[in-house]
Design an enzyme around this catalytic site. Structure first.
Site, PDB file in Angstrom:
ATOM      1  N   CYS A 193       0.838  -1.190   0.000  1.00  0.00           N
ATOM      2  CA  CYS A 193       0.000   0.000   0.000  1.00  0.00           C
ATOM      3  C   CYS A 193       0.881   1.252   0.000  1.00  0.00           C
ATOM      4  CB  CYS A 193      -0.924  -0.018   1.222  1.00  0.00           C
ATOM      5  SG  CYS A 193      -2.077   1.348   1.252  1.00  0.00           S
ATOM      6  N   THR A 448     -26.137   2.407  11.416  1.00  0.00           N
ATOM      7  CA  THR A 448     -27.190   2.214  10.417  1.00  0.00           C
ATOM      8  C   THR A 448     -27.954   3.514  10.215  1.00  0.00           C
ATOM      9  OG1 THR A 448     -29.144   0.979   9.780  1.00  0.00           O
ATOM     10  CG2 THR A 448     -28.876   1.379  12.121  1.00  0.00           C
ATOM     11  N   TYR A 449     -28.435   3.671   9.003  1.00  0.00           N
ATOM     12  CA  TYR A 449     -29.306   4.808   8.697  1.00  0.00           C
ATOM     13  C   TYR A 449     -30.688   4.271   8.347  1.00  0.00           C
ATOM     14  CZ  TYR A 449     -24.647   6.755   8.334  1.00  0.00           C
ATOM     15  OH  TYR A 449     -23.342   7.112   8.605  1.00  0.00           O
ATOM     16  N   ASN A 450     -30.855   2.973   8.541  1.00  0.00           N
ATOM     17  CA  ASN A 450     -32.105   2.291   8.184  1.00  0.00           C
ATOM     18  C   ASN A 450     -32.511   2.509   6.735  1.00  0.00           C
ATOM     19  OD1 ASN A 450     -32.702   1.112  10.799  1.00  0.00           O
ATOM     20  ND2 ASN A 450     -32.947   3.229  11.450  1.00  0.00           N
ATOM     21  N   THR A 451     -31.520   2.510   5.868  1.00  0.00           N
ATOM     22  CA  THR A 451     -31.818   2.666   4.445  1.00  0.00           C
ATOM     23  C   THR A 451     -31.201   1.508   3.667  1.00  0.00           C
ATOM     24  OG1 THR A 451     -29.796   3.918   4.117  1.00  0.00           O
ATOM     25  CG2 THR A 451     -31.802   5.187   4.517  1.00  0.00           C
ATOM     26  N   THR A 460     -31.660  -3.139   8.774  1.00  0.00           N
ATOM     27  CA  THR A 460     -30.605  -3.786   7.987  1.00  0.00           C
ATOM     28  C   THR A 460     -29.683  -4.655   8.843  1.00  0.00           C
ATOM     29  OG1 THR A 460     -29.143  -1.886   8.251  1.00  0.00           O
ATOM     30  CG2 THR A 460     -30.559  -1.893   6.311  1.00  0.00           C
ATOM     31  N   GLU A 525     -22.965   3.934   1.039  1.00  0.00           N
ATOM     32  CA  GLU A 525     -23.240   2.592   1.567  1.00  0.00           C
ATOM     33  C   GLU A 525     -22.083   1.636   1.286  1.00  0.00           C
ATOM     34  OE1 GLU A 525     -27.206   2.525  -0.333  1.00  0.00           O
ATOM     35  OE2 GLU A 525     -27.974   1.949   1.628  1.00  0.00           O
TER      36      GLU A 525
HETATM   37  C1  LEU Z   1     -24.243  -1.280   4.420  1.00  0.00           C
HETATM   38  C2  LEU Z   1     -25.670  -0.859   4.218  1.00  0.00           C
HETATM   39  C3  LEU Z   1     -26.559  -2.024   3.938  1.00  0.00           C
HETATM   40  C4  LEU Z   1     -26.157  -0.087   5.401  1.00  0.00           C
HETATM   41  C5  LEU Z   1     -27.531   0.536   5.273  1.00  0.00           C
HETATM   42  N1  LEU Z   1     -27.578   1.591   4.326  1.00  0.00           N
HETATM   43  C6  LEU Z   1     -27.949   1.034   6.638  1.00  0.00           C
HETATM   44  O1  LEU Z   1     -28.139   2.198   6.823  1.00  0.00           O
HETATM   45  O2  LEU Z   1     -28.085   0.274   7.537  1.00  0.00           O
END
Ligand code: LEU
Length: 554
Positions: A193, A448-451, A460, A525
């Site tokens: 690296c 997590t952003y729950n997306t 998630t 993400e």
């Molecule tokens: C790595 C991703 C699946 C995380 C998802 N965007 C979340 O907020 O949990």
């Protein structure tokens, strides 16, 4: 423009609040200015201005010549969070140019070659919290590096990351400062690296390290040379570390390591192995002031976008704009399908529980299969000058033995885990560091952003857990309560190839691999995935090293 001015006003506010960061920035410029007067002496064969003369001794012996100094100024003029410092640096560069000296210009690639620069910069100019972080990062490192700029997608993690790194590199601790950077170099070199090697070469010199050591490991003290075996195994086959390896380091009559020093070294090694994974996993570009980040050649028309020639911007916009993914043949419902699977698994989980034996078999199967996931795509790896050759024998890598098949023994998490064993051992021998790392693990694991791509309010945890456990599975670490069948359901082949490459042979990661998994997901993400990868990897390496140390002690 107005937004820009707003940003500047915030910076100014910050400058007055955060005198520390500003001092560092100014010190940086001061050093460069001093070097400049030195350079002028050389250039014009005139004596240095008297004001500078008095200060010259403090920079004498400072590494680098005129070009390096100019490159550093360029970096400050582009990246320093403080406007006045940026302007000062720019002014000096202009002056030097007027003397007829060729000054460098950035290659204009942005922090990552995988992620369009616009997306990264947007995140970083939107938020005041981010500015504070930048200032902090600048204070601790004397620069704002590309890793930091990419991690800014996840400020909560970044904060913990920087705090830990600062502690490991700069605060009171068992090892002298130049050793710490040298160990960073050794660790990064295991994965070739150059990015991290370059950064720490300059830090090593900055804290007074002996330039001779940089000619190769054989020029470093025996004590550091002795660490090389551990470095090698830890990076590629950590499950092979035994208490004999530890004993060799602690017991040698001369050049022996103390336990505290060894823990410090182990944490540094694992930190930099993982950071090499992040560097390759996110396609981090060379720093502006390092090799490959700038050029002294005058610009040629082909370097510009047409749009930039007219507006005076210099930049390569190869990947800018939302055009990616248009060529994919993948159905657009990739994300929905994944979410559906998560839902189904959740439902089955409540119904049919796999038996103990079945769980064990699934783990072994997943572990075996993970060995076979193949990731070499030699054609695309960027040829870089191989700085690391000087530090390590690069012929010993993951690939060399995985090809011939290998057996990875199983470590049961109930026998040795970070929570119950590793954490307290580190804390006992190197106070606070256990705490800091523990916090960082938790932030990465729980983040997590729950997306999921464009979907909101999604739980998630199942997916994130599958990623984490897959990495531990490759290292032979097994959680008895986990059903490894979930991994196969949730992680498809291209994703596994990416994970395996980034974690086990990061230097082989390509843009194609990065692009071809999770095509509908956002860059932030994918960076999030990288945080899981590097923390899971670091924890796995640490577990094996710490288990060996525990065994040695008992
Ligand atoms: C790595 C991703 C699946 C995380 C998802 N965007 C979340 O907020 O949990």
């Amino acid at each position: 423009m107005a937004a820009d001015r707003d940003g500047e006003a915030r910076w100014d506010g910050l400058c007055s609040r955060d005198a520390g960061a500003r001092d560092v920035a100014l010190e940086n410029v001061r050093q460069v200015v001093l070097k400049r007067s030195e350079a002028m002496v050389l250039l014009r064969e005139k004596p240095a201005p008297p004001a500078a003369e008095g200060l010259l001794p403090s920079v004498q012996g400072a590494p680098g010549g005129l070009n390096e100094m100019l490159a550093r100024l360029l970096m400050l003029s582009k990246r320093c969070p403080f406007r006045d410092v940026r302007e000062k640096s720019e002014a000096i560069l202009r002056n030097v140019q007027e003397l007829g000296v060729r000054i460098p210009r950035p290659l204009g690639q942005g922090p990552s070659r995988f992620i369009p620069e616009m997306e990264i910069l947007q995140v970083s100019t939107e938020d005041t919290q981010m500015h504070t972080l930048f200032a902090e990062s600048f204070t601790t490192l004397g620069r704002l590096d590309n890793i930091t700029l990419v991690m800014v997608f996840h400020p909560q993690y970044l904060e913990s990351f920087l705090k830990t790194q600062h502690y490991l590199l700069q605060m009171d601790g068992p090892l002298p400062l130049h050793y710490r950077h040298y160990i960073g170099i050794m660790a990064a070199a295991r994965h070739q690296c150059s990015y991290l090697v370059n950064l720490h070469v300059s830090d090593f010199l900055h804290v007074g390290g002996d330039p001779k050591w940089l000619n190769g490991l054989e020029n470093a003290p025996q004590k550091l040379q002795n660490l090389s075996e551990l470095n090698k195994i830890l990076a590629h086959r950590p499950w092979l570390i035994t208490k004999e390896h530890i004993e060799q380091l602690l017991k040698t009559e001369e050049h022996s390591w103390s336990l505290a020093e060894l823990i410090h070294a182990v944490v540094l090694l694992t930190h930099y192995h993982s950071l090499a994974s992040f560097t390759f996993g996110c396609g981090i570009n060379p720093e502006i002031h390092c090799e490959g980040g700038h050029t002294f050649r005058p610009p040629s028309v082909s370097d510009y976008c047409i749009c930039d020639i007219t507006n005076g911007n210099q930049g390569v916009c190869e990947m800018q704009g939302p055009v990616r993914n248009l060529t994919t043949t993948e159905p657009f419902c990739e994300v929905e399908a994944l979410m559906e699977k998560m839902k189904q698994l959740q439902e089955c989980r409540d119904e049919a529980k796999a038996s103990k034996e079945e769980k064990a078999t699934r783990f072994e199967k997943e572990k075996r299969e993970s060995m076979l996931v193949c990731c070499s795509e030699d054609e695309e790896t960027a040829p870089t000058r191989d700085v690391s050759r000087h530090f390590e024998d690069t012929s010993y890598g993951y690939k060399d033995f995985s090809r011939h098949g290998m057996h990875v023994p199983t470590l049961h998490a109930q026998d040795y885990s970070w929570e119950d064993h590793g954490y307290s051992l580190v804390n006992r021998l190197y106070p606070d560091v256990g705490q800091l790392i523990d916090e960082k693990f938790h932030i990465a694991y729980d983040l997590t952003y729950n997306t999921m791509a464009m979907h909101k309010d999604v739980d998630t945890s199942m997916l994130r857990r599958a990623i984490w456990n897959y990495i531990h599975c490759m290292f032979g670490i097994r959680y008895d309560d986990y059903d490894y069948g979930e991994i196969n359901q949730l992680l498809d082949r291209s994703f596994k190839v990416y994970i395996k490459t980034v974690v086990c042979m990061p230097e082989k990661t390509t843009k194609r691999m990065y692009d071809s998994f999770w095509r509908q997901f956002k860059h932030s993400e994918k960076v999030h995935v990288n945080l899981l990868l590097i923390e899971a990897r670091m924890q796995a390496e640490l577990l094996y090293a710490l288990r060996a140390i525990t065994r040695y002690m008992t």
